[in-house]
Design a protein around this motif. Structure first.
Motif, mmCIF file in Angstrom:
data_model
loop_
_atom_site.group_PDB
_atom_site.id
_atom_site.type_symbol
_atom_site.label_atom_id
_atom_site.label_comp_id
_atom_site.label_asym_id
_atom_site.label_seq_id
_atom_site.Cartn_x
_atom_site.Cartn_y
_atom_site.Cartn_z
ATOM 1 N N SER A 1 12.494 3.893 -31.959
ATOM 2 C CA SER A 1 13.722 3.763 -31.171
ATOM 3 C C SER A 1 13.608 2.578 -30.221
ATOM 4 O O SER A 1 12.555 2.359 -29.621
ATOM 5 C CB SER A 1 13.951 5.037 -30.356
ATOM 6 N N PRO A 2 14.694 1.830 -30.053
ATOM 7 C CA PRO A 2 14.669 0.708 -29.107
ATOM 8 C C PRO A 2 14.881 1.153 -27.661
ATOM 9 O O PRO A 2 14.765 0.352 -26.750
ATOM 10 C CB PRO A 2 15.826 -0.169 -29.581
ATOM 11 N N LEU A 3 15.178 2.425 -27.447
ATOM 12 C CA LEU A 3 15.448 2.916 -26.093
ATOM 13 C C LEU A 3 14.142 3.143 -25.341
ATOM 14 O O LEU A 3 13.168 3.645 -25.900
ATOM 15 C CB LEU A 3 16.263 4.207 -26.150
ATOM 16 N N ILE A 4 14.161 2.795 -24.057
ATOM 17 C CA ILE A 4 12.965 2.904 -23.224
ATOM 18 C C ILE A 4 13.274 3.791 -22.028
ATOM 19 O O ILE A 4 14.225 3.527 -21.294
ATOM 20 C CB ILE A 4 12.521 1.508 -22.718
ATOM 21 N N ALA A 5 12.464 4.820 -21.846
ATOM 22 C CA ALA A 5 12.620 5.666 -20.658
ATOM 23 C C ALA A 5 11.854 5.042 -19.489
ATOM 24 O O ALA A 5 12.393 4.861 -18.405
ATOM 25 C CB ALA A 5 12.108 7.077 -20.939
ATOM 26 N N MET A 6 10.598 4.700 -19.731
ATOM 27 C CA MET A 6 9.753 4.051 -18.724
ATOM 28 C C MET A 6 9.076 2.859 -19.394
ATOM 29 O O MET A 6 8.508 3.002 -20.477
ATOM 30 C CB MET A 6 8.698 5.016 -18.178
ATOM 31 N N ALA A 7 9.124 1.698 -18.739
ATOM 32 C CA ALA A 7 8.587 0.467 -19.324
ATOM 33 C C ALA A 7 7.183 0.171 -18.812
ATOM 34 O O ALA A 7 6.839 0.504 -17.680
ATOM 35 C CB ALA A 7 9.512 -0.704 -18.995
ATOM 36 N N ASP A 8 6.410 -0.477 -19.664
ATOM 37 C CA ASP A 8 5.101 -0.973 -19.234
ATOM 38 C C ASP A 8 5.266 -2.161 -18.300
ATOM 39 O O ASP A 8 4.483 -2.345 -17.370
ATOM 40 C CB ASP A 8 4.263 -1.409 -20.448
ATOM 41 N N THR A 9 6.290 -2.982 -18.570
ATOM 42 C CA THR A 9 6.535 -4.202 -17.796
ATOM 43 C C THR A 9 8.023 -4.371 -17.539
ATOM 44 O O THR A 9 8.824 -4.193 -18.461
ATOM 45 C CB THR A 9 6.022 -5.445 -18.547
ATOM 46 N N ILE A 10 8.345 -4.744 -16.311
ATOM 47 C CA ILE A 10 9.719 -5.111 -15.969
ATOM 48 C C ILE A 10 9.684 -6.486 -15.330
ATOM 49 O O ILE A 10 8.867 -6.749 -14.440
ATOM 50 C CB ILE A 10 10.366 -4.077 -15.035
ATOM 51 N N LEU A 11 10.560 -7.370 -15.809
ATOM 52 C CA LEU A 11 10.737 -8.686 -15.219
ATOM 53 C C LEU A 11 12.099 -8.678 -14.545
ATOM 54 O O LEU A 11 13.122 -8.602 -15.225
ATOM 55 C CB LEU A 11 10.683 -9.782 -16.287
ATOM 56 N N ALA A 12 12.111 -8.707 -13.232
ATOM 57 C CA ALA A 12 13.354 -8.661 -12.450
ATOM 58 C C ALA A 12 13.651 -10.047 -11.900
ATOM 59 O O ALA A 12 12.936 -10.550 -11.033
ATOM 60 C CB ALA A 12 13.245 -7.643 -11.317
ATOM 61 N N MET A 13 14.716 -10.649 -12.401
ATOM 62 C CA MET A 13 15.063 -12.016 -12.022
ATOM 63 C C MET A 13 15.899 -12.078 -10.755
ATOM 64 O O MET A 13 15.929 -13.116 -10.105
ATOM 65 C CB MET A 13 15.829 -12.672 -13.180
ATOM 66 N N ASN A 14 16.576 -10.973 -10.372
ATOM 67 C CA ASN A 14 17.399 -10.990 -9.166
ATOM 68 C C ASN A 14 17.302 -9.635 -8.451
ATOM 69 O O ASN A 14 16.775 -8.668 -9.003
ATOM 70 C CB ASN A 14 18.850 -11.337 -9.513
ATOM 71 N N SER B 1 18.731 -6.384 -10.034
ATOM 72 C CA SER B 1 17.893 -5.928 -11.143
ATOM 73 C C SER B 1 16.637 -5.230 -10.642
ATOM 74 O O SER B 1 16.215 -4.214 -11.200
ATOM 75 C CB SER B 1 17.517 -7.101 -12.045
ATOM 76 N N LEU B 2 16.033 -5.774 -9.600
ATOM 77 C CA LEU B 2 14.865 -5.119 -9.016
ATOM 78 C C LEU B 2 15.240 -3.733 -8.515
ATOM 79 O O LEU B 2 14.563 -2.742 -8.812
ATOM 80 C CB LEU B 2 14.278 -5.956 -7.872
ATOM 81 N N LEU B 3 16.332 -3.651 -7.764
ATOM 82 C CA LEU B 3 16.747 -2.363 -7.213
ATOM 83 C C LEU B 3 17.085 -1.357 -8.313
ATOM 84 O O LEU B 3 16.796 -0.167 -8.186
ATOM 85 C CB LEU B 3 17.934 -2.551 -6.264
ATOM 86 N N LYS B 4 17.675 -1.836 -9.398
ATOM 87 C CA LYS B 4 18.064 -0.945 -10.485
ATOM 88 C C LYS B 4 16.877 -0.473 -11.321
ATOM 89 O O LYS B 4 16.818 0.691 -11.722
ATOM 90 C CB LYS B 4 19.074 -1.651 -11.399
ATOM 91 N N PHE B 5 15.916 -1.363 -11.575
ATOM 92 C CA PHE B 5 14.878 -1.056 -12.555
ATOM 93 C C PHE B 5 13.482 -0.794 -11.994
ATOM 94 O O PHE B 5 12.615 -0.355 -12.746
ATOM 95 C CB PHE B 5 14.789 -2.183 -13.597
ATOM 96 N N GLU B 6 13.222 -1.044 -10.718
ATOM 97 C CA GLU B 6 11.841 -0.893 -10.240
ATOM 98 C C GLU B 6 11.309 0.527 -10.428
ATOM 99 O O GLU B 6 10.113 0.721 -10.608
ATOM 100 C CB GLU B 6 11.679 -1.359 -8.789
#
Length: 182
Positions: free
Chosen positions: A61-74, A77-82
């Motif tokens: 599945s391409p869906l991710i519940a928890m990621a190994d890595t997040i790259l937050a450019m703004n 995005s940081l607030l949403k995905f951290e």
């Protein structure tokens, strides 16, 4: 081995593109991948992110519940995905335009001034590729610099080949920045 990523920013910052670069590099490396874009109807200037799954086995599945890595450019995005990076995972933050620190103390947070670094190599639109270079420096066991360069070459194709050298400079600058951090 399975690694999961979320590349997030505003539309126009190239986060979907570097997600494609990562997916292509891993595919060229013989791994199974999925790339799933997500963006608002406004595209440029609106929210844009993609998830990438890389595995030695077919990706279910391409869906991710928890990621190994997040790259937050703004900042949005940081607030949403951290909160979506696994404990012990990697959180790359573009410190050029994000003026806060992460609230997470259980992740490896790396602050990279992507925009300034891109400017320093005369490629102001290459901040996204600087970010990808930062990842390569942190996790060379996942993907090599050479594989990313080949993926960039493939993805740009002949029509956009004129951007290859600038992207390679941005990638190498991101790698060097993170290597100097230690």
């Amino acid at each position: 081995m399975e690694k999961t990523f979320i590349f997030a920013g505003f539309g126009g910052q190239g986060m979907l593109l570097i997600g494609k670069f990562m997916a292509m590099a891993c595919m060229l490396d013989g791994k199974h991948v999925s790339w799933l874009p997500s963006y608002g109807p406004e595209m440029r200037g609106g929210t844009a992110n993609c998830s990438v799954v890389v595995s030695d086995k077919p990706v279910a599945s391409p869906l991710i519940a928890m990621a190994d890595t997040i790259l937050a450019m703004n900042k949005p995005s940081l607030l949403k995905f951290e909160g979506d990076v696994k404990p012990g995972g990697l959180l790359l933050i573009n410190s050029s335009i994000i003026d806060i620190k992460t609230s997470r103390d259980d992740v490896d947070a790396v602050y990279v001034p992507c925009n300034e670094i891109a400017e320093s190599v005369s490629n102001p639109k290459g901040a996204n590729v600087v970010f990808l270079g930062a990842y390569v420096a942190k996790k060379p066991e996942v993907i090599s610099e050479e594989a990313i360069i080949e993926a960039i070459r493939v993805e740009l194709g002949e029509k956009k080949a004129r951007f290859l050298d600038g992207n390679i400079k941005a990638l190498k600058a991101g790698i060097e920045y993170v290597k100097k951090l230690g």
